[in-house]
Motif scaffolding. Structure first.
Motif, short mmCIF file in Angstrom:
data_model
loop_
_atom_site.label_atom_id
_atom_site.label_comp_id
_atom_site.label_asym_id
_atom_site.label_seq_id
_atom_site.Cartn_x
_atom_site.Cartn_y
_atom_site.Cartn_z
N LEU A 31 2.07 -8.44 -13.86
CA LEU A 31 0.99 -7.73 -13.17
C LEU A 31 1.61 -6.88 -12.07
CD1 LEU A 31 -1.48 -10.73 -12.69
CD2 LEU A 31 -1.44 -9.07 -14.58
N PHE A 32 1.34 -5.58 -12.08
CA PHE A 32 1.85 -4.68 -11.06
C PHE A 32 0.70 -4.25 -10.17
CE2 PHE A 32 4.89 -4.57 -14.40
CZ PHE A 32 6.11 -4.28 -13.82
N CYS A 33 0.86 -4.45 -8.86
CA CYS A 33 -0.19 -4.05 -7.92
C CYS A 33 0.44 -3.68 -6.59
CB CYS A 33 -1.22 -5.15 -7.76
SG CYS A 33 -0.56 -6.73 -7.20
N ASP A 34 -0.35 -3.00 -5.75
CA ASP A 34 0.18 -2.68 -4.43
C ASP A 34 -0.27 -3.75 -3.43
OD1 ASP A 34 -2.36 -2.02 -3.33
OD2 ASP A 34 -2.12 0.10 -3.84
N THR A 35 0.21 -3.62 -2.20
CA THR A 35 -0.02 -4.66 -1.19
C THR A 35 -1.48 -4.85 -0.84
OG1 THR A 35 0.43 -3.02 0.53
CG2 THR A 35 2.26 -4.44 -0.13
N SER A 36 -2.34 -3.85 -1.09
CA SER A 36 -3.76 -4.02 -0.77
C SER A 36 -4.53 -4.70 -1.90
CB SER A 36 -4.39 -2.66 -0.44
OG SER A 36 -4.35 -1.82 -1.57
N HIS A 37 -3.88 -4.94 -3.03
CA HIS A 37 -4.54 -5.59 -4.16
C HIS A 37 -3.75 -6.79 -4.66
CE1 HIS A 37 -6.06 -1.38 -4.53
NE2 HIS A 37 -7.19 -2.02 -4.76
N ILE A 47 4.18 -8.46 -9.59
CA ILE A 47 5.15 -7.60 -8.91
C ILE A 47 4.36 -6.72 -7.94
CG2 ILE A 47 6.84 -5.75 -9.21
CD1 ILE A 47 7.41 -7.06 -11.99
N ILE A 48 4.60 -6.94 -6.65
CA ILE A 48 3.86 -6.23 -5.61
C ILE A 48 4.71 -5.07 -5.10
CG2 ILE A 48 2.75 -6.42 -3.36
CD1 ILE A 48 2.24 -9.39 -4.04
N VAL A 49 4.08 -3.91 -5.04
CA VAL A 49 4.75 -2.68 -4.63
C VAL A 49 4.09 -2.19 -3.36
CG1 VAL A 49 5.25 -0.32 -5.37
CG2 VAL A 49 5.15 -2.15 -7.06
N SER A 50 4.88 -1.57 -2.45
CA SER A 50 4.24 -1.03 -1.25
C SER A 50 3.29 0.10 -1.63
CB SER A 50 5.24 -0.53 -0.23
OG SER A 50 6.47 -0.29 -0.75
N LYS A 51 2.31 0.31 -0.76
CA LYS A 51 1.31 1.35 -1.00
C LYS A 51 1.98 2.71 -1.05
CE LYS A 51 -2.35 -0.75 1.65
NZ LYS A 51 -3.35 -0.50 2.65
N GLY A 52 1.38 3.59 -1.82
CA GLY A 52 1.89 4.95 -1.93
C GLY A 52 1.40 5.56 -3.21
N ALA A 53 1.27 6.87 -3.20
CA ALA A 53 0.78 7.57 -4.37
C ALA A 53 1.68 7.27 -5.58
CB ALA A 53 0.73 9.07 -4.10
N ASP A 54 1.11 6.69 -6.59
CA ASP A 54 1.79 6.40 -7.86
C ASP A 54 2.94 5.41 -7.75
OD1 ASP A 54 0.06 8.20 -9.21
OD2 ASP A 54 1.34 9.87 -8.64
N ALA A 55 3.06 4.70 -6.64
CA ALA A 55 4.16 3.74 -6.47
C ALA A 55 4.12 2.65 -7.54
CB ALA A 55 4.12 3.12 -5.07
N VAL A 56 2.93 2.13 -7.82
CA VAL A 56 2.79 1.09 -8.84
C VAL A 56 3.16 1.66 -10.20
CG1 VAL A 56 1.13 -0.36 -10.07
CG2 VAL A 56 1.08 -0.27 -7.58
N ASP A 57 2.70 2.87 -10.50
CA ASP A 57 2.98 3.48 -11.81
C ASP A 57 4.48 3.62 -12.05
OD1 ASP A 57 0.25 3.68 -11.95
OD2 ASP A 57 0.18 5.85 -11.73
#
Length: 148
Positions: A31-37, A47-57
């Motif tokens: 599961l790929f998500c950013d820190t707000s989700h 797998i948590i990714v920092s916020k940012g445009a298309d960072a998760v993608d």
């Protein structure tokens, strides 16, 4: 080697259904998500990714290997997955293919132009139980194809 199932999990309504189907085939789910989700399921790796445009993608597409299955609503991400010889399916069980992705990307571009000029587009219909059932069936069929 078995394919993995990668989920663009931010706002994904079929995480539990995806895990259920993947488990039937013994497939690992990421599961790929950013820190707000931050999404946590014991049966999947998150797998948590920092916020940012298309960072998760971008993080997700860097994990894709040939034959992997990706669950996403994002046409741009789906096109990158297809370029890496992966499979891509949306939350309603509709598979993205090399035959339909160009038209979808063109539709997305046109929709963005309409919104930028102040236009409005109709949103998606309210999700029904039938949508989840259709997704599970389509994902099951896709898993069978990906394994064979």
């Amino acid at each position: 080697m078995l394919p993995k199932v990668l989920v663009d999990a931010d706002g994904c309504p079929v995480i539990d259904e995806t895990i259920k189907v993947a488990k039937q085939f013994g497939l690992q789910v990421l599961l790929f998500c950013d820190t707000s989700h931050a999404i946590d399921r014991p049966e999947a790796e998150t797998i948590i990714v920092s916020k940012g445009a298309d960072a998760v993608d971008f993080k997700l597409v860097n994990h894709v290997r040939k034959g992997d299955i990706i669950v996403t609503q994002d046409y741009g991400l789906a096109s990158m997955v297809l370029a890496k010889k992966g499979y891509a399916i949306n939350q309603n069980g509709w598979e993205y293919t090399s035959e339909n992705i160009g038209q979808l990307l063109e539709f997305r571009y046109t929709s963005q132009k309409i919104r930028r000029t102040g236009g409005r587009l109709k949103g998606p219909k309210k999700r029904q139980k039938e949508n989840d059932e259709k997704f599970e069936q389509a994902l099951t069929e896709l898993c069978i194809r990906a394994i064979n």
